[in-house]
Every structure is written in C-alpha cells, then in structure tokens.
Design an enzyme around this catalytic site. Structure first.
Site, PDB file in Angstrom:
ATOM      1  N   PRO A  87       0.522  -1.201  -0.125  1.00 16.82           N
ATOM      2  CG  PRO A  87      -0.835  -1.679   1.663  1.00 16.82           C
ATOM      3  CD  PRO A  87       0.589  -2.081   1.068  1.00 16.82           C
ATOM      4  CD  GLU A  88       4.155   2.289  -3.780  1.00 14.15           C
ATOM      5  OE1 GLU A  88       4.561   3.948  -4.092  1.00 14.15           O
ATOM      6  OE2 GLU A  88       4.592   0.986  -4.095  1.00 14.15           O
TER       7      GLU A  88
END
Length: 275
Positions: free
Chosen positions: A2-3
DNA sequence: AGTTGGACCTGACTGC
DNA sequence: TGCAGTCAGGTCCAAC
C-alpha cells in the site's frame, strides 16, 4: 504494497461504508500492531464509543476521525501488507487478523496485516499535523504545495538519487517503490540521478508525472501485486518499469533494467527513455 | 544534517 | 516432495 493510491482506495471504500457508524469495541489480535501504545487498552480507550465522523488520509495512512466527548483520530498505517475490509460479525477470522473495530449494527472493520509492519495508532484531536507520525511529513503530492519550486527548495542541496528522494516521506508524502519507479519513467529521468543536478524543466516534469501517475492509479484502485494482499487494483496492467526487468520497454523496446539502490533494493528503469 | 545500511516480519519463490 | 536460503519493502534507528 500500500502506497498513496492503495490508501486512498481504502479511504474511499471506508468513507462510503462506515461514515457515521459508531465503534463499539476494539480488538487487537496482534499486539505488535498497536506497538505505539503502552498497551492495546490505551488504544481502545481512545476509540471505543466514538462515531466515525469522516475518513481521511495522510500519505500512506488511512485516518478515521472520531467524534465523541474527546475527539480523536485512529491512524492506520498499512505498512507493506496491511489491508482493511468490512465484514459481518461472525465471519471466519482471517489468518493474519491484526485488529477489529466492531461497529454498532453487526458489522466490523477488519485490519489484516501478514507482515505486521503496519500499525494502528490512536491520537487525540483531528489534526494530523499535531501527530508524531506526520511531524516530518512533506506535502501531499496532489496538493497545491507540491510544485517545481518546492522541489527546487528541498532538493537543491541533496546528493541522493531521485528514486530515494521520492520515497522520502519528508520530501513528499505517500510514494513508495512502485510509484517512485513509475514516476521516474514518466518524467523521463533515471532513478539514480542525483537530485541536486535536476534542471528546472525536469522538476516540472516530475511534478506532472507524480500527479499523473498517482491520479491514474487512484482511478484504477491501486496496484495489485503477487501477494494478493491488495485485491482491488488494476494499475498493475499500466506499469511501464516496476518489476519488468528483462522485458521490453512498452515505449521504445529497450530492455528494462534493474539496478540496486542503497539498501540493496532494486529500482527499475528504461535506459532508452530515461536520461 | 544528510546519507547509508541493518533490522523487523512472513509468504512466495528458487535451487538442490 | 521438502527444506533451506533468498527476496520483497515501509519505517525506524544507529552509525558514518
């Protein structure tokens, strides 16, 4: 992993599903996931009994703004394998279930995190700028503060390579490996290039590439990679360089290269398209 | 102060 | 088939 686009996808998902819901109870199943607190009880005390007024985001973190006698914020940092989902009470537990926010009405928000790099942190108040997690954070890349002039002021005296700089949350918030590689490609700049040597036009291209890549990734629900911890994304079909070492560039057919960066991790880039 | 490298953690993958 | 070794990476911390 997750960015920003994955955190934003999770934020939108939660916003639509749980805005206005009351959190009745908090369970912490992996103590390490509440490590910022003295104990899971301290976290629960700040969260239980409050209403989710709004769902926000700062960088890669999802924020639940909670209303009650003492307004608070639950900061959920997804680390590299964190994942949020809505479930019905009583559904079988996921293998790496780190925490549960039990809502009034029989639903719950489940925080699953196999590698436990992520964490849940409860803070008093609703202003991320007052929270230690975000003390050193740079601007949001999709905000007006993120400009070529800003990049000049913050990169002019540094000697690190571009990819490392883009992943530095104090320079700009929310970018990790996937999008750093893709932003460098779209800007036409090698990820190893020392940031102090960037020209004005390059900084302008970087701002535009950053916005373009992140907006497109958000529109497509983020990137799903091999480890299926993020099942929503379609941006993986749009990648030009990330994890494409040895394959032909989709623009110029040059073979994509992987170069070790400080820390032994790889950066992916096209020798034909990036200068 | 800026930069680098190791540690944390588990699942997927590789090679014997 | 199975087991050991390696890789992946967000963030923090120690050391240069």
């Amino acid at each position: 992993m997750p960015e920003l686009p994955e955190a934003e996808t999770a934020r939108r998902h939660l916003e639509a599903a749980v805005t206005g819901a009351k959190i009745r109870r908090v369970e912490v199943h992996i103590p390490r996931s509440a490590r910022a607190h003295e104990s899971p009880k301290e976290l629960a005390a700040l969260v239980e009994g409050k209403k989710i007024a709004r769902v926000g985001r700062r960088g890669k973190a999802v924020l639940l703004f909670l209303d009650g006698k003492q307004p608070a914020t639950l900061v959920i940092r997804l680390g590299m394998s964190g994942h949020l989902r809505i479930a019905k009470k009583g559904e079988p537990r996921e293998k790496h279930l780190a925490g549960v926010l039990e809502l009034a009405g029989g639903r719950e928000i489940r925080y699953v995190d196999p590698r436990t790099f992520g964490q849940m942190v409860a803070r008093v108040g609703h202003d991320p700028d007052t929270m230690p997690e975000f003390e050193s954070y740079g601007p949001e890349p999709l905000s007006k503060e993120f400009t070529a002039d800003y990049l000049k002021s913050v990169l002019g005296h540094r000697s690190v390579g571009l990819q490392v700089a883009l992943m530095n949350q104090a320079i700009v918030a929310g970018i990790g490996k996937i999008y750093a590689d893709e932003i460098c490609f779209r800007a036409g700049i090698r990820p190893t290039r020392k940031v102090s040597t960037l020209t004005g036009p390059m900084r302008q291209r970087l701002v535009e590439a950053t916005r373009g890549v992140l907006r497109q990734a958000i529109r497509l629900g983020g990137t799903t990679t091999g480890d299926e911890s993020w099942p929503y994304g379609r941006f993986q079909d749009k990648l030009f360089v990330y994890q494409r070492a040895g394959e032909a560039c989709r623009v110029c057919k040059t073979t994509i290269r992987r170069t070790a960066m400080p820390g032994g991790r790889g950066m992916h880039w096209c020798p034909g398209c990036q200068r």
